[in-house]
Design a protein around this motif. Structure first.
Motif, PDB file in Angstrom:
ATOM      1  N   PRO A  12      10.153  -8.083   7.268  1.00 25.70           N
ATOM      2  CA  PRO A  12       8.850  -8.213   6.626  1.00 25.70           C
ATOM      3  C   PRO A  12       8.983  -8.254   5.105  1.00 25.70           C
ATOM      4  N   ALA A  13       8.210  -9.130   4.470  1.00 22.45           N
ATOM      5  CA  ALA A  13       8.253  -9.222   3.014  1.00 22.45           C
ATOM      6  C   ALA A  13       7.708  -7.954   2.375  1.00 22.45           C
ATOM      7  N   GLU A  14       6.651  -7.408   2.948  1.00 22.26           N
ATOM      8  CA  GLU A  14       6.063  -6.164   2.457  1.00 22.26           C
ATOM      9  C   GLU A  14       6.091  -5.148   3.592  1.00 22.26           C
ATOM     10  N   LEU A  15       6.561  -3.962   3.278  1.00 27.40           N
ATOM     11  CA  LEU A  15       6.748  -2.963   4.317  1.00 27.40           C
ATOM     12  C   LEU A  15       6.260  -1.617   3.827  1.00 27.40           C
ATOM     13  N   LEU A  16       5.589  -0.867   4.716  1.00 27.96           N
ATOM     14  CA  LEU A  16       5.228   0.515   4.414  1.00 27.96           C
ATOM     15  C   LEU A  16       5.469   1.350   5.662  1.00 27.96           C
ATOM     16  N   VAL A  17       6.414   2.261   5.570  1.00 24.83           N
ATOM     17  CA  VAL A  17       6.659   3.223   6.641  1.00 24.83           C
ATOM     18  C   VAL A  17       5.750   4.421   6.371  1.00 24.83           C
ATOM     19  N   ARG A  18       4.953   4.770   7.361  1.00 21.20           N
ATOM     20  CA  ARG A  18       3.980   5.853   7.195  1.00 21.20           C
ATOM     21  C   ARG A  18       4.374   7.050   8.054  1.00 21.20           C
ATOM     22  N   VAL A  19       4.519   8.208   7.406  1.00 15.38           N
ATOM     23  CA  VAL A  19       4.832   9.438   8.126  1.00 15.38           C
ATOM     24  C   VAL A  19       3.841  10.553   7.793  1.00 15.38           C
ATOM     25  N   LEU A  20       2.889  10.281   6.898  1.00 15.92           N
ATOM     26  CA  LEU A  20       1.865  11.276   6.558  1.00 15.92           C
ATOM     27  C   LEU A  20       0.727  11.186   7.572  1.00 15.92           C
ATOM     28  N   SER A  27       2.879  -3.897   7.705  1.00 16.86           N
ATOM     29  CA  SER A  27       3.337  -5.024   6.907  1.00 16.86           C
ATOM     30  C   SER A  27       2.188  -6.003   6.745  1.00 16.86           C
ATOM     31  N   ASP A  28       1.889  -6.357   5.512  1.00 19.60           N
ATOM     32  CA  ASP A  28       0.813  -7.316   5.219  1.00 19.60           C
ATOM     33  C   ASP A  28      -0.501  -6.900   5.884  1.00 19.60           C
ATOM     34  N   GLY A  29      -0.764  -5.586   5.892  1.00 22.21           N
ATOM     35  CA  GLY A  29      -2.028  -5.093   6.426  1.00 22.21           C
ATOM     36  C   GLY A  29      -2.074  -4.914   7.923  1.00 22.21           C
ATOM     37  N   GLU A 107       7.819   2.020  -0.387  1.00 13.73           N
ATOM     38  CA  GLU A 107       7.857   1.581   1.007  1.00 13.73           C
ATOM     39  C   GLU A 107       7.846   2.731   2.013  1.00 13.73           C
ATOM     40  N   LEU A 108       7.756   3.968   1.527  1.00 16.18           N
ATOM     41  CA  LEU A 108       7.662   5.138   2.396  1.00 16.18           C
ATOM     42  C   LEU A 108       6.558   6.025   1.828  1.00 16.18           C
ATOM     43  N   ASP A 109       5.507   6.257   2.605  1.00 13.51           N
ATOM     44  CA  ASP A 109       4.308   6.878   2.038  1.00 13.51           C
ATOM     45  C   ASP A 109       4.556   8.267   1.459  1.00 13.51           C
ATOM     46  N   CYS A 110       5.475   9.049   2.039  1.00 14.55           N
ATOM     47  CA  CYS A 110       5.717  10.384   1.483  1.00 14.55           C
ATOM     48  C   CYS A 110       6.398  10.315   0.122  1.00 14.55           C
ATOM     49  N   LEU A 140      -3.398   8.827   1.085  1.00 14.28           N
ATOM     50  CA  LEU A 140      -2.263   8.346   1.875  1.00 14.28           C
ATOM     51  C   LEU A 140      -2.158   9.072   3.215  1.00 14.28           C
ATOM     52  N   TRP A 141      -2.797  10.229   3.325  1.00 17.06           N
ATOM     53  CA  TRP A 141      -2.694  11.031   4.547  1.00 17.06           C
ATOM     54  C   TRP A 141      -3.636  10.514   5.612  1.00 17.06           C
ATOM     55  N   HIS A 142      -3.138  10.490   6.859  1.00 18.70           N
ATOM     56  CA  HIS A 142      -3.983  10.069   7.980  1.00 18.70           C
ATOM     57  C   HIS A 142      -3.733  10.960   9.202  1.00 18.70           C
TER      58      HIS A 142
END
Length: 272
Positions: A12-20, A27-29, A107-110, A140-142
């Motif tokens: 993926p060109a844009e990446l966000l790993v979420r652990v919160l 990726s891309d929404g 790229e990592l929310d924490c 950022l928290w969910h």
């Protein structure tokens, strides 16, 4: 909405790993499908030590505790391959019987959360900026960090660390709001927070100050008494900051708002 896996050679060109919150990758929404509970647990275990190597033994324990499958290494390799198919081969390095999750600072929310928290903590002279940074960090928290794995090893201690940092950021935001003259807007939240975290003196400090600045001096002094009762059960007394606030209230000190600068640092100043 989940999206089909991305081929390993086309990450993926844009990446966000979420652990919160529950572990997920966006990726891309869109939310990428990263597999079942074991794949998510593996990603979480790698994320705890992002950009650092994690041994196969440590990852095995994270996945199976003391009961790994007979073909442990091959099974782990299968799960790593599945994650690489989503994240891209280069995102998970392997070397010397270790694996490493490779992510950038955004790229990592924490990591993003901790960077915003550190910046907010440095902005004591600009409460408007502090509020903005704290709000961005808290948004950022969910959910609880690492979702269903929050109370199991190796996630438990990391969850405690992140939740403590979150509470510190909540204190910083509220202290900044009070510095801006918004004490009446935060009093209700503080009343709930001292019930939820009765031994966290920072929230009591802010509540007492907000009540006093909002023209509710009697309630502020009553809250001082409530704190003494709570801490007295542990054989403790309120720390010097609460005592200073109480003295300023009794003296009708016009400089009461200047005490805000001492608060919002996530400290607990109770004394024996």
């Amino acid at each position: 909405m989940a999206r089909d896996n991305v081929a390993a050679d086309h990450p993926p060109a844009e990446l966000l790993v979420r652990v919160l919150g529950p572990i997920e990758v966006r990726s891309d929404g869109a939310t990428l499908h990263i597999g079942g509970p074991l794949e998510k647990k593996l990603l979480g275990a790698l994320a705890i030590s992002a950009n650092h190597a994690v041994s196969v033994d440590a990852l095995s324990y994270a996945l199976w505790c003391d009961q790994p499958p007979v073909s442990r290494d091959n099974t782990l390799q299968t799960y790593v391959s599945r994650l690489r198919a989503v994240l891209g081969t280069s995102r998970i390095r392997s070397e010397d019987h270790c694996y490493e999750l490779v992510v950038g600072a955004s790229e990592l929310d924490c990591l993003v959360f901790e960077a915003l928290a550190a910046e907010a903590d440095s902005m004591t002279s600009d409460p408007n900026r502090q509020v903005e940074l704290c709000m961005r960090a808290l948004q950022l928290w969910h959910g609880r960090p690492y979702g269903d794995f929050a109370d199991v090893e190796p996630f438990r201690l990391e969850v405690i660390r992140l939740e403590e940092l979150k509470l510190a950021i909540v204190e910083t935001r509220i202290a900044a709001e009070i510095a801006l003259g918004h004490e009446k807007l935060v009093t209700g939240s503080l009343e709930a927070l001292v019930q939820e975290h009765p031994f966290r003196e920072g929230f009591w400090q802010l509540l007492i100050l907000a009540l006093a600045l909002g023209g509710r001096r009697v309630e502020a002094l009553r809250s001082c008494g409530d704190l003494r009762v709570v801490l007295g059960e542990l054989g403790l007394e309120p720390g010097p900051t609460v005592q200073r606030i109480e003295e300023a209230i009794l003296a009708d000190d016009r400089e009461l708002r200047s005490i805000v600068g001492l608060l919002g640092n996530g400290d607990t100043l109770a004394t024996a």
